[in-house]
Design a protein around this motif. Structure first.
Motif, short mmCIF file in Angstrom:
data_model
loop_
_atom_site.label_atom_id
_atom_site.label_comp_id
_atom_site.label_asym_id
_atom_site.label_seq_id
_atom_site.Cartn_x
_atom_site.Cartn_y
_atom_site.Cartn_z
N ALA A 122 23.97 -0.41 9.97
CA ALA A 122 24.25 -1.78 9.71
C ALA A 122 23.43 -2.16 8.33
N ALA A 123 21.98 -1.57 8.44
CA ALA A 123 20.99 -1.79 7.45
C ALA A 123 21.29 -1.09 6.26
N ILE A 124 22.18 0.05 6.37
CA ILE A 124 22.46 0.79 5.07
C ILE A 124 23.77 0.09 4.57
N ILE A 125 24.49 -0.51 5.27
CA ILE A 125 25.71 -1.33 4.64
C ILE A 125 25.27 -2.31 4.01
N ALA A 126 24.10 -3.11 4.47
CA ALA A 126 23.51 -4.19 3.84
C ALA A 126 22.79 -4.07 2.68
N GLY A 283 31.39 0.19 1.00
CA GLY A 283 31.31 0.48 2.51
C GLY A 283 30.05 1.33 2.83
N LEU A 284 30.18 2.48 3.81
CA LEU A 284 28.67 2.81 4.30
C LEU A 284 28.27 3.78 3.16
N THR A 285 29.41 4.66 2.51
CA THR A 285 28.97 5.45 1.41
C THR A 285 28.11 4.73 0.04
N ASP A 286 28.72 3.60 -0.13
CA ASP A 286 28.20 2.76 -1.47
C ASP A 286 26.66 2.68 -0.89
N GLY A 287 26.34 2.37 0.40
CA GLY A 287 25.02 1.96 0.76
C GLY A 287 24.13 3.03 0.67
#
Length: 302
Positions: A122-126, A283-287
């Protein structure tokens, strides 16, 4: 400094698919860096089907994972990336042989995998680039739906206030593995964090909501209404699995999970009383890309 470019890679080992994003960071003097997606490859290996029903990753899918990772390693080599991160989420977290499989991949494909927990995810996605969507004056509930879990993050005044991960994912729902008590727990959490605010808008991420948005024909930046999501959900249910593949041009591994995904987004809108859902292409990869770049920049500055 002038102009220069840097390339990074992010690998997201999810419960429904494994993605590899190669991104270019364009740097010009002291201006803000510009992140550009250069290549995105997705391989539909449904690890969640193994893990959520049998507890471990099968030999068959282990072989497919190794082959996929070898391909991604070649892709990263030809792109001459500076650095990469490979993160595994819900399925690998829950697999009894998750660490064993990650060691096998390191040995055979040369890729290091980090198995992360829901709060880290969740922190990475943020960290993703939401400034183009987030209005400082508004409050948003960010909902990232995956195969094994859903991450919720509440944004107020342009900042992440609270986030939580729940084991409510599309592949788990397909296998009827989400108890009603967990739905209630998620509902209570969303209602509690949203309660102090008057109006909430949703931000949705994940392959399914991106697909729903693409089929809507809406211009990028325009939200989808609760009414549209409800009618699309009913439309999906009116088709058989095969009809969804044929008439809606869905991939085979998307045609089944898109229904439970739609249910999660609709419930999230209902719980938060949101009338609209915004769908940025992140998404997660962008984060992950953003976090790699930020850590590099901080280390350089030290």
């Amino acid at each position: 400094m002038g102009f220069k470019t840097e390339k990074y890679a992010a690998i997201d080992i999810g419960s429904n698919a494994i993605r590899c994003l190669i991104a270019t960071v364009n740097l010009f003097d002291d201006l803000a860096p510009v992140f550009k997606k250069t290549s995105l490859v997705r391989v539909p290996i449904r690890l969640g089907q193994d893990v959520f029903t049998k507890g471990e990753i099968s030999d068959y899918n282990q072989k497919r994972m190794v082959q996929t990772m070898k391909a991604y390693k070649h892709l990263m080599d030809v792109h001459e990336i500076l650095d990469y991160k490979a993160y595994a989420t819900s399925a690998m977290r829950d697999a009894t042989n998750g660490k064993e499989v990650s060691r096998k991949i390191r040995k055979e494909a040369g890729i290091d995998i980090e198995i992360i927990d829901g709060s880290h995810e969740a922190a990475i996605i943020a960290m993703t680039d939401l400034h183009s969507i987030i209005d400082q004056e508004k409050v948003y509930l960010y909902v990232d739906v995956g195969g094994g879990s859903t991450e919720f993050t509440l944004f107020a005044n342009g900042h992440a206030v609270e986030s939580k991960s729940f084991k409510i994912g599309t592949v788990r729902l397909l296998n009827d593995m989400v108890k009603s008590s967990l739905w209630t727990e998620a509902e209570n959490w969303v209602k509690q964090v949203c309660e102090p605010y008057n109006r909430i808008e949703l931000i949705g991420s994940g392959g399914n909501i991106n697909n729903i948005f693409k089929n809507s024909g809406k211009a990028y930046g325009k939200p989808l209404s609760y009414f549209y999501m409800t009618s699309y959900y009913e439309k999906l249910q009116s088709y058989t699995y095969e009809e969804r593949i044929y008439h809606l041009a869905l991939n085979q591994d998307r045609a089944d999970v898109i229904i439970p995904a739609c249910r999660i987004y609709l419930r999230s809108m209902k719980w938060s009383e949101a009338k609209n859902i915004h769908v940025p292409k992140i998404g997660l990869t962008d984060g992950i890309i953003k976090s790699i770049y930020n850590s590099k920049t901080q280390n350089t500055a030290l």
